[in-house]
Design an enzyme around this catalytic site. Sequence first.
Site: not given
Length: 720
Positions: A131, A432
Amino acid sequence: MKNSLPLFETKKAKCSLIYKVYSTSIFVSIIFIWVYRATDDENGKLGIFAAEVWFGLYWILTRSLRWNRVYRNTFKDKLSIRFENDLPGVDIFVCTADPELEPPMMVINTVLSVMAYDYPPQNLSVYLSDDAASDLTFYALLEASYFAKHWIPFCKRFKVQPPSPEAFFRSESHKLEACQHEYVASIKKLYQDMENRIELAKTSKNTLLEHKGFSKWDSFSSPGDHDAILQILIDGRDSESKDIEGYRLPTLVYLAREKRPQHFHNFKAGAMNALIRVSSQISNGPIILNVDCDMYSNNSLSIRDALCFFLDEEKGHEIAFVQFPQNFYNITKNELYGGSLRVISEVEFHGLDGYGGPLYIGTGCFHRRDTLCGRKFTKESRFEWKENSLNRTKENVIDLENRIKELASCTFEQNTHWGHEIGVKYGCPVEDVITGLSIQCLGWKSIYFNPKTKAFLGVAATSLDQILVQHKRWSEGDLQILLSRYSPIWYGFGKINFGLIMGYCTYCFWSPNCFATLYYSIMPSLYLLNGISLFPKVSSLWFLPFAYVIVSETLYSLGEYLYSGGTALGWWNEQRMWLYKRTSSYLFAVIDTFLQLINYSNTVFVVSAKVSDEEVLRRYKEEKMEIGVNSPMLFILSTVAMLNLFCFIGKVVKAMASKGSGFVDGAIALQILLSGVLVLINLPLYNAAFFRKDKGRMSTSVALKSALVALSLCTYGFLF
C-alpha cells in the site's frame, strides 16, 4: 466406511463442572457485595458502588469465554490419503503499508515462509499488497523470487522449520548434521548476498533501474497518488517456472493498488478487497489465507491443518474460516508488556469456539473465498473447490496484467457492494472483526485451531508506547463496532449463539472499563489519606464476600496464566499492563470515539512499528520498561502512580504520628491493601521517574508535571 471418517475431532475442556461451580460461588459473592453497597446509607459511596456494579457485570460477560471451551485436533494423514491428488488451490495474501515501519527484509521473509509450505506448488499462489507502492519493497520481492528457487527445495529436502530464512538462521535449528553443513552455508550466503543487495538499493537507485519492471514507477507521484502496479513475478501455471531442482514454483504476484488523494482507500480492508478481485483472475484459489507482513509461517503443515476442517465430509460445509492464534517470537521470558495475548489465545478463543467460532482477527486466518464474497449459508451448501479452476494457459502474462489491473483501480468499487455486502467490511479500524461477525450472521461457523507447533510468529511491541497505541486502536475499533449497525447486541441477536454475542461484547466493552478502573485507582487512595473507609470492617460479615472475590479471583487468574504457559512474574506484569491499558489506552479510545460521533475527528489507521533501535531492544531483552516517549497516555499513568504513592506515604506518616493505630484500623484494611498493591505495581514507573539514567527513563518534565498534579489532587482531597 474409510471415507466417512472425520478429518478432525473436538474435545470439551476438562474440569468444566468444577469451574462452573466456582463461577457460581463468585457470582453469589458479587450479589452480596451489591447488596452491601445498596443497603449502605453512608454518603460518598455511590461512585464505588457504580464501579463495582460495572466490574460485576463485565465479569459476567467474561464467563462466556470460559464456560464452554473446546479444543480441536486434526488428522492430516487421513487428509493426504483422501485428497492428496485433488487438493484445492490456496491464495495467500500478505499486506504491507510502510517500508519504514515494516522493512522489506521482514516482508520478504514472511513471503518466503509461506511459499515454502508443504503443499503442491501448482496449487499455491502468494500475493503481496504494497500500500506504499515502494520500489524498494518491489525490488526486495523480485530478489526473493530468485532466492526462492534455492530456498524452497532446501526447505522441502530437509523439512526446515521454521521456513522463514531469518528465523531459521537465527534459531538453533540451522545446525543440521555435519554432512549438510556446506549446503546450509551456501544457502545462508545466498540469503546474506540478497540482504546486502537490498540494503544497497536503499541508497542507490541505480541498482533498481538495472532490473525489469521498474518502468511502472515512471508515473509514480507519492504513496498516496499513483497508478495501479501489478506484476506477476512467478507464473505458477508456466511449466518453465521451476526451482533449481526442476520442480514447479508457486505463483508470486506484486500489487500496489491505485491511489488518488480524492479517493478514500479504506486502509487494509481496501487492500484486501483489491487482492480478492485480482487473485480471482489469476489463480482463483477457493481458500484464502491472509497474514500480516511480520507474521511469518512457523509450521509448513498449517494449510493441511486448515483443510482438515474445510474438507471434512460431515461438518466442513458449515465452516467459513479457520482462525489460528497470534503468537510472537520476541516475547521476553516474563512478558514485560503482556504482549503475548496468552490468556486470549490459550483460554478465551477456545471458549468462543464452543459457541460457533472465534472472531476473525485479521491475520493467520484461512477463509473460503465464497464466504468472503458474501455467500449465505444453507443446509445444501457444499464446498465445491473443483469448480474454481481458471483456464488461462493461453493468455500472455503481460496481457493478463493489463487486463485485470482495472480491478485494483481506486474507482472500481464505486456503486458496488464491495466493502459492504462483498469482501472485507469498511468503516472501522478493526474491519476484520466486523467481517467475521457478518459472515457468522449469514449462518456460517468458524473454527479456532491452536496447534502445539505455532502456525505463525510475529513481532510483539517492544516499548510501553507501542503497546498502548496498539491497544488504543483495537479497543477504539471494538467500541465503534458496539455503536454501529454491526453491534453484536442487535446485529447478531437471533443469528448467532447468545454465548458468542457475550464473547464479542467482552471485547467491545474493553474501552468503557476505563471509567470504573480510574475511579478504583484514584478515589480509594484519596479517601484513605483522610481516613475515610469505603469497605466493611474486617470484623464484619460483609467483609467475607469482598475477601472471597479478591483471593479467589487472584488465585484463579494466576492459575489460568500458569496453565497457559506463563510465569508468575509474567502474570504480575500482565496485571500491570491490565491496569495501564484500562487507565490510558481505553480512556483515549473512548474520547476519540466520542469525537468521531460528533464529527470532530476522522478514523485514522495507525500502522504498528515492527522495528526498534538497538538500545530499545537491549533494554527490552533485559525486561526494563521503555518509558521514554512523552505522550498524554504516559502522563495519565504517571499521575495516577504518583497520586497513589503520595496517598500511601501520607497515610504511613499519619499512622506513625499516631503510633500506628490508624494503619491497622480494620475499617480501612482493604483500602490499605488496594493502595499498597497499586504502589507495588507501579514500581517500574517510579524507577523510571526517579532512579534510571538511560534513555528509557521517564522525562523530567513528565515526572514533575505528574507529581505536581498528583500532589494538588492529594492536597485538595485532604483539605476538602
